[in-house]
Design a protein around this motif. Sequence first.
Motif, PDB file in Angstrom:
ATOM      1  N   CYS A 190       0.808  -1.228   0.000  1.00  0.00           N
ATOM      2  CA  CYS A 190       0.000   0.000   0.000  1.00  0.00           C
ATOM      3  C   CYS A 190       0.838   1.273   0.000  1.00  0.00           C
ATOM      4  O   CYS A 190       0.502   2.261   0.640  1.00  0.00           O
ATOM      5  CB  CYS A 190      -0.961   0.021   1.184  1.00  0.00           C
ATOM      6  SG  CYS A 190      -2.185  -1.298   1.105  1.00  0.00           S
ATOM      7  N   PRO A 193       1.508   2.357  -6.313  1.00  0.00           N
ATOM      8  CA  PRO A 193       0.542   1.571  -7.104  1.00  0.00           C
ATOM      9  C   PRO A 193       1.160   0.507  -8.009  1.00  0.00           C
ATOM     10  O   PRO A 193       0.627  -0.594  -8.104  1.00  0.00           O
ATOM     11  CB  PRO A 193      -0.182   2.624  -7.947  1.00  0.00           C
ATOM     12  CG  PRO A 193       0.022   3.907  -7.223  1.00  0.00           C
ATOM     13  CD  PRO A 193       1.347   3.800  -6.526  1.00  0.00           C
ATOM     14  N   GLN A 277      -9.345   0.834   0.747  1.00  0.00           N
ATOM     15  CA  GLN A 277     -10.295   1.124  -0.328  1.00  0.00           C
ATOM     16  C   GLN A 277      -9.538   1.484  -1.609  1.00  0.00           C
ATOM     17  O   GLN A 277      -9.892   1.051  -2.713  1.00  0.00           O
ATOM     18  CB  GLN A 277     -11.216   2.283   0.103  1.00  0.00           C
ATOM     19  CG  GLN A 277     -12.145   2.798  -0.978  1.00  0.00           C
ATOM     20  CD  GLN A 277     -13.077   1.709  -1.513  1.00  0.00           C
ATOM     21  OE1 GLN A 277     -13.698   0.992  -0.726  1.00  0.00           O
ATOM     22  NE2 GLN A 277     -13.157   1.555  -2.831  1.00  0.00           N
ATOM     23  N   GLN A 278      -8.482   2.271  -1.455  1.00  0.00           N
ATOM     24  CA  GLN A 278      -7.687   2.645  -2.633  1.00  0.00           C
ATOM     25  C   GLN A 278      -6.957   1.429  -3.218  1.00  0.00           C
ATOM     26  O   GLN A 278      -6.783   1.331  -4.420  1.00  0.00           O
ATOM     27  CB  GLN A 278      -6.704   3.767  -2.255  1.00  0.00           C
ATOM     28  CG  GLN A 278      -7.428   5.096  -2.070  1.00  0.00           C
ATOM     29  CD  GLN A 278      -6.582   6.153  -1.392  1.00  0.00           C
ATOM     30  OE1 GLN A 278      -5.785   5.862  -0.499  1.00  0.00           O
ATOM     31  NE2 GLN A 278      -6.746   7.394  -1.804  1.00  0.00           N
ATOM     32  N   GLN A 280      -8.202  -1.595  -3.076  1.00  0.00           N
ATOM     33  CA  GLN A 280      -9.285  -2.314  -3.776  1.00  0.00           C
ATOM     34  C   GLN A 280      -9.414  -1.799  -5.206  1.00  0.00           C
ATOM     35  O   GLN A 280      -9.585  -2.579  -6.146  1.00  0.00           O
ATOM     36  CB  GLN A 280     -10.641  -2.088  -3.071  1.00  0.00           C
ATOM     37  CG  GLN A 280     -10.747  -2.701  -1.699  1.00  0.00           C
ATOM     38  CD  GLN A 280     -11.244  -4.140  -1.746  1.00  0.00           C
ATOM     39  OE1 GLN A 280     -10.931  -4.845  -2.682  1.00  0.00           O
ATOM     40  NE2 GLN A 280     -11.967  -4.550  -0.729  1.00  0.00           N
ATOM     41  N   ASP A 281      -9.346  -0.468  -5.373  1.00  0.00           N
ATOM     42  CA  ASP A 281      -9.471   0.113  -6.718  1.00  0.00           C
ATOM     43  C   ASP A 281      -8.352  -0.387  -7.633  1.00  0.00           C
ATOM     44  O   ASP A 281      -8.575  -0.683  -8.802  1.00  0.00           O
ATOM     45  CB  ASP A 281      -9.439   1.650  -6.647  1.00  0.00           C
ATOM     46  CG  ASP A 281     -10.677   2.201  -5.950  1.00  0.00           C
ATOM     47  OD1 ASP A 281     -11.681   1.455  -5.852  1.00  0.00           O
ATOM     48  OD2 ASP A 281     -10.637   3.357  -5.491  1.00  0.00           O
ATOM     49  N   LEU A 282      -7.135  -0.482  -7.075  1.00  0.00           N
ATOM     50  CA  LEU A 282      -6.004  -0.977  -7.877  1.00  0.00           C
ATOM     51  C   LEU A 282      -6.203  -2.454  -8.234  1.00  0.00           C
ATOM     52  O   LEU A 282      -5.885  -2.885  -9.344  1.00  0.00           O
ATOM     53  CB  LEU A 282      -4.688  -0.808  -7.104  1.00  0.00           C
ATOM     54  CG  LEU A 282      -4.238   0.627  -6.838  1.00  0.00           C
ATOM     55  CD1 LEU A 282      -3.001   0.637  -5.944  1.00  0.00           C
ATOM     56  CD2 LEU A 282      -3.923   1.355  -8.150  1.00  0.00           C
ATOM     57  N   LYS A 284      -8.975  -3.910  -8.743  1.00  0.00           N
ATOM     58  CA  LYS A 284      -9.969  -3.999  -9.825  1.00  0.00           C
ATOM     59  C   LYS A 284      -9.278  -3.786 -11.174  1.00  0.00           C
ATOM     60  O   LYS A 284      -9.556  -4.490 -12.145  1.00  0.00           O
ATOM     61  CB  LYS A 284     -11.066  -2.939  -9.623  1.00  0.00           C
ATOM     62  CG  LYS A 284     -12.117  -3.399  -8.629  1.00  0.00           C
ATOM     63  CD  LYS A 284     -13.200  -2.366  -8.449  1.00  0.00           C
ATOM     64  CE  LYS A 284     -13.894  -2.592  -7.121  1.00  0.00           C
ATOM     65  NZ  LYS A 284     -14.358  -1.354  -6.494  1.00  0.00           N
ATOM     66  N   ILE A 285      -8.373  -2.816 -11.240  1.00  0.00           N
ATOM     67  CA  ILE A 285      -7.619  -2.581 -12.485  1.00  0.00           C
ATOM     68  C   ILE A 285      -6.824  -3.839 -12.825  1.00  0.00           C
ATOM     69  O   ILE A 285      -6.796  -4.303 -13.967  1.00  0.00           O
ATOM     70  CB  ILE A 285      -6.650  -1.385 -12.317  1.00  0.00           C
ATOM     71  CG1 ILE A 285      -7.437  -0.100 -12.090  1.00  0.00           C
ATOM     72  CG2 ILE A 285      -5.723  -1.249 -13.526  1.00  0.00           C
ATOM     73  CD1 ILE A 285      -6.578   1.095 -11.724  1.00  0.00           C
ATOM     74  N   LYS A 286      -6.224  -4.423 -11.795  1.00  0.00           N
ATOM     75  CA  LYS A 286      -5.412  -5.627 -11.977  1.00  0.00           C
ATOM     76  C   LYS A 286      -6.247  -6.761 -12.581  1.00  0.00           C
ATOM     77  O   LYS A 286      -5.795  -7.480 -13.469  1.00  0.00           O
ATOM     78  CB  LYS A 286      -4.873  -6.032 -10.606  1.00  0.00           C
ATOM     79  CG  LYS A 286      -3.834  -7.092 -10.624  1.00  0.00           C
ATOM     80  CD  LYS A 286      -3.140  -7.156  -9.270  1.00  0.00           C
ATOM     81  CE  LYS A 286      -1.941  -8.059  -9.362  1.00  0.00           C
ATOM     82  NZ  LYS A 286      -1.129  -8.040  -8.149  1.00  0.00           N
ATOM     83  N   THR A 288      -8.870  -6.487 -14.495  1.00  0.00           N
ATOM     84  CA  THR A 288      -9.173  -6.240 -15.910  1.00  0.00           C
ATOM     85  C   THR A 288      -7.950  -6.544 -16.787  1.00  0.00           C
ATOM     86  O   THR A 288      -8.085  -6.801 -17.974  1.00  0.00           O
ATOM     87  CB  THR A 288      -9.620  -4.781 -16.180  1.00  0.00           C
ATOM     88  OG1 THR A 288      -8.523  -3.930 -15.845  1.00  0.00           O
ATOM     89  CG2 THR A 288     -10.835  -4.389 -15.386  1.00  0.00           C
ATOM     90  N   GLU A 300     -11.787  -5.308   3.094  1.00  0.00           N
ATOM     91  CA  GLU A 300     -10.879  -4.162   3.202  1.00  0.00           C
ATOM     92  C   GLU A 300      -9.997  -4.243   4.445  1.00  0.00           C
ATOM     93  O   GLU A 300      -8.828  -3.886   4.423  1.00  0.00           O
ATOM     94  CB  GLU A 300     -11.682  -2.864   3.229  1.00  0.00           C
ATOM     95  CG  GLU A 300     -12.083  -2.442   1.837  1.00  0.00           C
ATOM     96  CD  GLU A 300     -12.821  -1.133   1.814  1.00  0.00           C
ATOM     97  OE1 GLU A 300     -12.758  -0.384   2.798  1.00  0.00           O
ATOM     98  OE2 GLU A 300     -13.481  -0.875   0.795  1.00  0.00           O
TER      99      GLU A 300
END
Length: 354
Positions: A190, A193, A277-278, A280-282, A284-286, A288, A300
Amino acid sequence: MKQIISVRDLEEMLRNGGDVRSLPNDALLTPSARDFLRDLEGNGTYKAANGDPASRSAPAKISSKSSKADLDAFFRTPEIQQLKAEICEVGRRLWQRAYVDGNGGNIAVRVGEDIALCTPTLVSKGFMKPEDMCLVDLEGNQFCGGKKRTSEILMHLQIMKRQPRAVATVHCHPPHATAFAVAGVEPPSCMIPEIEVFIGRVPLAPYRTPGTPEMGKLVADLVEQHNTVLMGNHGAVSWSHVSVEDAYFKMEILEAYCRTVWVASQLGQPLKTFTPQQLQDLLKIKQTLGIPDPRIGLKECELCDNAEWRPGVSCAVPSGGQSSSRASTEHDGNPQTEEVVQRITDMIMERLGQ
Ligand SMILES: [Zn+2]
């Protein structure tokens, strides 16, 4: 959650004899997966000649069981020549970045179901030539190549056997990442990114003598869940489901991360992290991008746990004011000074008490 399908998923499906027409109706296709399907339709077939990404255009069905003549011919095909050149290029970058020392480090690329190209022993990675490369089976038996294969190939092959998605592996000794491995410290999470998206957690395999099957096993035990592993008192190894250059990129990302965290830990401030939470967003990109991560799906509260993180230095630079005098007291080992400071402190405390 809708299933996201990448080109790799489609290739794996074909390799396993699956039918890409049986995809769920609501599956989300990445743009390149859509192009891939369009190409298959254009060819009038959904069957790839050879699903292996590293050898799609190489002669089909070459394996360790093929005749010596077939293996020799395969070893000289333009596709294999191209892969040899890519390995040399990655070796050159490893050497230029000082990720390898002496003849250290090695690289392997899977080119069939049970065969791989690999680097030779006793050659600097910075100065390899395509003709130096070796062809081996997954047990390490060498079929082609003028030079002898690296002794550390067994670890690469154990990774490939345990992780069917691994088409390429890179092992080297990048100094900052290796320092973490020597200290027995897993890099914290963390903080940046890139490492979260392209690598994830980097576990540490215990030390064993390089080149032994035991060491290869300890690393292979970790590659089902992780694409990059630190090797205790030794270095690091990464695998890629895409290409040898992609496996090399993981080394750049790991080494840059370890160097940055090391420098940051000297600056006298607690290191800041981004929130679960941030992260988690990364993740999600991973997802895809088709890169698996055991943390996908975790709550979380289970993310960003740096309980193991214990930097050696955390207050080398005083931040001024009170902490400055505290720092000078701490760093001045003179007993007289300490006695004076203690006496003054006692006097102040006495007065405050009155
Ligand atoms: Zn090594």
